[in-house]
Design a protein around this motif. Sequence first.
Motif, PDB file in Angstrom:
ATOM      1  N   GLN A 173       0.820  -1.210   0.000  1.00  0.00           N
ATOM      2  CA  GLN A 173       0.000   0.000   0.000  1.00  0.00           C
ATOM      3  C   GLN A 173       0.855   1.262   0.000  1.00  0.00           C
ATOM      4  N   ILE A 174       1.945   1.238   0.724  1.00  0.00           N
ATOM      5  CA  ILE A 174       2.827   2.415   0.800  1.00  0.00           C
ATOM      6  C   ILE A 174       3.437   2.723  -0.569  1.00  0.00           C
ATOM      7  N   MET A 175       3.739   1.679  -1.334  1.00  0.00           N
ATOM      8  CA  MET A 175       4.349   1.900  -2.655  1.00  0.00           C
ATOM      9  C   MET A 175       3.414   2.670  -3.588  1.00  0.00           C
ATOM     10  N   THR A 176       2.114   2.612  -3.339  1.00  0.00           N
ATOM     11  CA  THR A 176       1.164   3.263  -4.243  1.00  0.00           C
ATOM     12  C   THR A 176       0.568   4.545  -3.671  1.00  0.00           C
ATOM     13  N   ILE A 177       1.094   5.035  -2.575  1.00  0.00           N
ATOM     14  CA  ILE A 177       0.526   6.228  -1.937  1.00  0.00           C
ATOM     15  C   ILE A 177       0.597   7.449  -2.851  1.00  0.00           C
ATOM     16  N   ASP A 178       1.718   7.676  -3.468  1.00  0.00           N
ATOM     17  CA  ASP A 178       1.913   8.918  -4.211  1.00  0.00           C
ATOM     18  C   ASP A 178       1.730   8.761  -5.716  1.00  0.00           C
ATOM     19  N   ARG A 179       1.148   7.666  -6.155  1.00  0.00           N
ATOM     20  CA  ARG A 179       0.910   7.490  -7.588  1.00  0.00           C
ATOM     21  C   ARG A 179      -0.316   6.627  -7.799  1.00  0.00           C
ATOM     22  N   THR A 180      -0.814   6.640  -8.997  1.00  0.00           N
ATOM     23  CA  THR A 180      -1.949   5.799  -9.343  1.00  0.00           C
ATOM     24  C   THR A 180      -1.474   4.351  -9.435  1.00  0.00           C
ATOM     25  N   PRO A 181      -2.155   3.437  -8.745  1.00  0.00           N
ATOM     26  CA  PRO A 181      -1.719   2.031  -8.777  1.00  0.00           C
ATOM     27  C   PRO A 181      -1.858   1.433 -10.182  1.00  0.00           C
ATOM     28  N   THR A 182      -0.832   0.728 -10.595  1.00  0.00           N
ATOM     29  CA  THR A 182      -0.888   0.016 -11.869  1.00  0.00           C
ATOM     30  C   THR A 182      -1.580  -1.320 -11.642  1.00  0.00           C
ATOM     31  N   GLU A 183      -1.773  -2.058 -12.719  1.00  0.00           N
ATOM     32  CA  GLU A 183      -2.395  -3.377 -12.595  1.00  0.00           C
ATOM     33  C   GLU A 183      -1.532  -4.293 -11.725  1.00  0.00           C
ATOM     34  N   LEU A 184      -0.230  -4.189 -11.874  1.00  0.00           N
ATOM     35  CA  LEU A 184       0.677  -4.989 -11.064  1.00  0.00           C
ATOM     36  C   LEU A 184       0.563  -4.614  -9.581  1.00  0.00           C
ATOM     37  N   ASP A 185       0.462  -3.319  -9.300  1.00  0.00           N
ATOM     38  CA  ASP A 185       0.292  -2.873  -7.915  1.00  0.00           C
ATOM     39  C   ASP A 185      -1.002  -3.416  -7.320  1.00  0.00           C
ATOM     40  N   GLU A 186      -2.075  -3.365  -8.096  1.00  0.00           N
ATOM     41  CA  GLU A 186      -3.359  -3.862  -7.613  1.00  0.00           C
ATOM     42  C   GLU A 186      -3.290  -5.355  -7.309  1.00  0.00           C
ATOM     43  N   ARG A 187      -2.603  -6.110  -8.166  1.00  0.00           N
ATOM     44  CA  ARG A 187      -2.436  -7.548  -7.910  1.00  0.00           C
ATOM     45  C   ARG A 187      -1.605  -7.793  -6.660  1.00  0.00           C
ATOM     46  N   ARG A 188      -0.555  -7.005  -6.497  1.00  0.00           N
ATOM     47  CA  ARG A 188       0.306  -7.154  -5.315  1.00  0.00           C
ATOM     48  C   ARG A 188      -0.489  -6.888  -4.039  1.00  0.00           C
ATOM     49  N   ILE A 189      -1.319  -5.831  -4.042  1.00  0.00           N
ATOM     50  CA  ILE A 189      -2.134  -5.507  -2.875  1.00  0.00           C
ATOM     51  C   ILE A 189      -3.176  -6.600  -2.630  1.00  0.00           C
ATOM     52  N   ARG A 190      -3.804  -7.065  -3.701  1.00  0.00           N
ATOM     53  CA  ARG A 190      -4.817  -8.117  -3.568  1.00  0.00           C
ATOM     54  C   ARG A 190      -4.203  -9.392  -2.980  1.00  0.00           C
ATOM     55  N   ARG A 191      -3.024  -9.777  -3.474  1.00  0.00           N
ATOM     56  CA  ARG A 191      -2.343 -10.963  -2.937  1.00  0.00           C
ATOM     57  C   ARG A 191      -1.965 -10.769  -1.474  1.00  0.00           C
ATOM     58  N   ALA A 192      -1.506  -9.577  -1.143  1.00  0.00           N
ATOM     59  CA  ALA A 192      -1.127  -9.296   0.245  1.00  0.00           C
ATOM     60  C   ALA A 192      -2.356  -9.355   1.153  1.00  0.00           C
ATOM     61  N   ARG A 193      -3.495  -8.839   0.695  1.00  0.00           N
ATOM     62  CA  ARG A 193      -4.727  -8.926   1.490  1.00  0.00           C
ATOM     63  C   ARG A 193      -5.127 -10.378   1.707  1.00  0.00           C
ATOM     64  N   ARG A 194      -4.995 -11.181   0.668  1.00  0.00           N
ATOM     65  CA  ARG A 194      -5.333 -12.605   0.797  1.00  0.00           C
ATOM     66  C   ARG A 194      -4.413 -13.304   1.786  1.00  0.00           C
ATOM     67  N   ARG A 195      -3.126 -12.941   1.781  1.00  0.00           N
ATOM     68  CA  ARG A 195      -2.199 -13.536   2.745  1.00  0.00           C
ATOM     69  C   ARG A 195      -2.568 -13.144   4.175  1.00  0.00           C
ATOM     70  N   VAL A 196      -2.993 -11.888   4.359  1.00  0.00           N
ATOM     71  CA  VAL A 196      -3.407 -11.442   5.691  1.00  0.00           C
ATOM     72  C   VAL A 196      -4.635 -12.234   6.139  1.00  0.00           C
ATOM     73  N   LEU A 197      -5.613 -12.358   5.250  1.00  0.00           N
ATOM     74  CA  LEU A 197      -6.820 -13.113   5.604  1.00  0.00           C
ATOM     75  C   LEU A 197      -6.496 -14.574   5.907  1.00  0.00           C
ATOM     76  N   ALA A 198      -5.630 -15.174   5.117  1.00  0.00           N
ATOM     77  CA  ALA A 198      -5.244 -16.568   5.353  1.00  0.00           C
ATOM     78  C   ALA A 198      -4.512 -16.710   6.688  1.00  0.00           C
ATOM     79  N   ALA A 199      -3.644 -15.764   7.003  1.00  0.00           N
ATOM     80  CA  ALA A 199      -2.909 -15.822   8.270  1.00  0.00           C
ATOM     81  C   ALA A 199      -3.871 -15.636   9.443  1.00  0.00           C
ATOM     82  N   ARG A 200      -4.846 -14.736   9.304  1.00  0.00           N
ATOM     83  CA  ARG A 200      -5.848 -14.555  10.362  1.00  0.00           C
ATOM     84  C   ARG A 200      -6.673 -15.819  10.547  1.00  0.00           C
TER      85      ARG A 200
END
Length: 86
Positions: A45-72
């Motif tokens: 999320q920090i990597m995309t603070i000052d710019r518009t997220p690219t498709e790769l950024d969106e995938r990275r964030i989505r994967r990270a959210r899934r990892r958080v949910l899986a860990a929870r």
Amino acid sequence: MKTIAALQAVVTAAPFDGEPSNAELDAIETEMPLILADVDLLDAQIMTIDRTPTELDERRIRRARRRVLAARRDLANTAAAAGEVA
């Protein structure tokens, strides 16, 4: 007028030595996968603070959210299993 330091001994039951107890260290160790997943999500999320997220950024964030949910989920299942055993 009394100072807070003078009252601290009355409020604090045990003196604080500055080090976590073994139980606290075990709890941290148990929660470490969730902590690391949260850090990865924050990094993405920090990597995309000052710019518009690219498709790769969106995938990275989505994967990270899934990892958080899986860990929870894993942490909750572990806690539930431990509760059944105890």
